[in-house]
Write a protein that holds these residues in place. Structure first.
Motif, mmCIF file in Angstrom:
data_model
loop_
_atom_site.group_PDB
_atom_site.id
_atom_site.type_symbol
_atom_site.label_atom_id
_atom_site.label_comp_id
_atom_site.label_asym_id
_atom_site.label_seq_id
_atom_site.Cartn_x
_atom_site.Cartn_y
_atom_site.Cartn_z
ATOM 1 N N ARG A 1 0.836 -1.202 0.000
ATOM 2 C CA ARG A 1 0.000 0.000 0.000
ATOM 3 C C ARG A 1 0.869 1.250 0.000
ATOM 4 O O ARG A 1 1.879 1.312 0.687
ATOM 5 C CB ARG A 1 -0.899 0.022 1.232
ATOM 6 C CG ARG A 1 -1.972 -1.049 1.190
ATOM 7 C CD ARG A 1 -3.014 -0.849 2.224
ATOM 8 N NE ARG A 1 -4.368 -0.503 1.933
ATOM 9 C CZ ARG A 1 -5.002 -0.409 0.777
ATOM 10 N NH1 ARG A 1 -4.370 -0.573 -0.304
ATOM 11 N NH2 ARG A 1 -6.276 -0.122 0.687
ATOM 12 N N VAL A 2 0.437 2.239 -0.764
ATOM 13 C CA VAL A 2 1.109 3.534 -0.790
ATOM 14 C C VAL A 2 0.531 4.344 0.366
ATOM 15 O O VAL A 2 -0.626 4.747 0.335
ATOM 16 C CB VAL A 2 0.865 4.260 -2.131
ATOM 17 C CG1 VAL A 2 1.568 5.604 -2.129
ATOM 18 C CG2 VAL A 2 1.325 3.410 -3.299
ATOM 19 N N LYS B 1 1.141 9.570 -2.176
ATOM 20 C CA LYS B 1 2.245 10.277 -2.822
ATOM 21 C C LYS B 1 1.662 11.171 -3.908
ATOM 22 O O LYS B 1 0.836 10.727 -4.692
ATOM 23 C CB LYS B 1 3.233 9.284 -3.436
ATOM 24 C CG LYS B 1 3.926 8.406 -2.395
ATOM 25 C CD LYS B 1 4.879 7.435 -3.037
ATOM 26 C CE LYS B 1 6.117 8.135 -3.341
ATOM 27 N NZ LYS B 1 7.383 7.600 -3.189
ATOM 28 N N LEU C 1 6.870 4.145 -8.075
ATOM 29 C CA LEU C 1 5.962 3.241 -7.362
ATOM 30 C C LEU C 1 6.475 1.796 -7.363
ATOM 31 O O LEU C 1 6.364 1.090 -6.361
ATOM 32 C CB LEU C 1 4.554 3.317 -7.956
ATOM 33 C CG LEU C 1 3.829 4.633 -7.697
ATOM 34 C CD1 LEU C 1 2.534 4.693 -8.500
ATOM 35 C CD2 LEU C 1 3.571 4.834 -6.215
ATOM 36 N N TYR D 1 9.134 1.675 -4.879
ATOM 37 C CA TYR D 1 8.494 1.739 -3.563
ATOM 38 C C TYR D 1 8.051 0.341 -3.117
ATOM 39 O O TYR D 1 8.111 0.009 -1.942
ATOM 40 C CB TYR D 1 7.294 2.695 -3.637
ATOM 41 C CG TYR D 1 6.549 2.892 -2.335
ATOM 42 C CD1 TYR D 1 7.019 3.794 -1.387
ATOM 43 C CD2 TYR D 1 5.382 2.193 -2.064
ATOM 44 C CE1 TYR D 1 6.334 4.006 -0.201
ATOM 45 C CE2 TYR D 1 4.695 2.388 -0.876
ATOM 46 C CZ TYR D 1 5.167 3.289 0.054
ATOM 47 O OH TYR D 1 4.499 3.478 1.224
ATOM 48 N N ALA E 1 -1.108 9.219 -5.836
ATOM 49 C CA ALA E 1 -1.055 7.750 -5.718
ATOM 50 C C ALA E 1 -1.587 7.350 -4.350
ATOM 51 O O ALA E 1 -1.025 7.736 -3.329
ATOM 52 C CB ALA E 1 0.362 7.243 -5.912
ATOM 53 N N THR F 1 -3.083 0.510 -3.365
ATOM 54 C CA THR F 1 -1.925 -0.358 -3.583
ATOM 55 C C THR F 1 -1.149 0.109 -4.817
ATOM 56 O O THR F 1 -1.672 0.831 -5.658
ATOM 57 C CB THR F 1 -2.361 -1.816 -3.804
ATOM 58 O OG1 THR F 1 -3.091 -1.918 -5.017
ATOM 59 C CG2 THR F 1 -3.176 -2.333 -2.637
ATOM 60 N N VAL F 2 0.085 -0.343 -4.915
ATOM 61 C CA VAL F 2 0.914 -0.008 -6.068
ATOM 62 C C VAL F 2 0.265 -0.541 -7.340
ATOM 63 O O VAL F 2 0.225 0.142 -8.365
ATOM 64 C CB VAL F 2 2.348 -0.571 -5.887
ATOM 65 C CG1 VAL F 2 3.150 -0.414 -7.164
ATOM 66 C CG2 VAL F 2 3.041 0.120 -4.726
ATOM 67 N N ASN G 1 -2.459 1.605 -8.761
ATOM 68 C CA ASN G 1 -1.974 2.831 -9.397
ATOM 69 C C ASN G 1 -1.379 2.539 -10.750
ATOM 70 O O ASN G 1 -1.388 3.345 -11.625
ATOM 71 C CB ASN G 1 -0.953 3.526 -8.495
ATOM 72 C CG ASN G 1 -1.612 4.226 -7.343
ATOM 73 O OD1 ASN G 1 -2.132 5.304 -7.507
ATOM 74 N ND2 ASN G 1 -1.654 3.604 -6.170
#
Length: 140
Positions: free
Chosen positions: A91-92, A96, A110, A113, A133, A136-137, A140
């Protein structure tokens, strides 16, 4: 013409007794489980790639990393999660915000990340004025 499944561990082709690549929903493969020699050195986080070879046609069907190794009397069973599964679990947080960035920059940031490696040098020439963002990555 025979179709052969080849398994690569850390970039080296290995012999396996049995291999299964599974997917859930409509996404790419999520897990790979294979049995190999007990004497083979397998460690957590090691990269795993699986490809199908049919004559001159080669297609990669899985890319991920080792998350579990079960040792039995005469073999070990290795489980790997795909890179896509990892992107769907990271998860972001906090969100961001990207201002005046290329989509390639955002994706690379990402993916990094999530602890993965970004392997493209392609450039679209597009700039996104504002992108936030969240989630979750993979979303995105």
């Amino acid at each position: 013409m025979a179709v052969v499944m080849e398994v690569y561990l850390g970039g080296v082709k290995i012999n396996v007794y049995r291999a299964e690549v599974e997917k859930s929903e409509k996404r790419a493969a999520d897990t790979c489980v294979f049995r190999c020699s007990r004497g083979l050195n397998v460690s957590f986080g090691q990269s795993v790639k699986v490809r199908l070879v049919s004559g001159v046609n080669v297609q990669y069907i899985f890319s991920g990393s080792v998350v579990k190794v079960d040792k039995f009397y005469d073999y070990q069973e290795v489980t790997a999660f795909s890179d896509g599964a990892k992107m769907d679990s990271v998860r972001v947080f906090p969100a961001k915000v990207y201002i005046d960035k290329a989509p390639e920059f955002i994706v690379q940031d990402l993916v990094t990340y999530a602890g993965l490696t970004y392997g493209s040098t392609w450039s679209s020439g597009v700039t996104i004025s504002n992108y936030e963002a969240v989630g979750t990555v993979g979303e995105n």
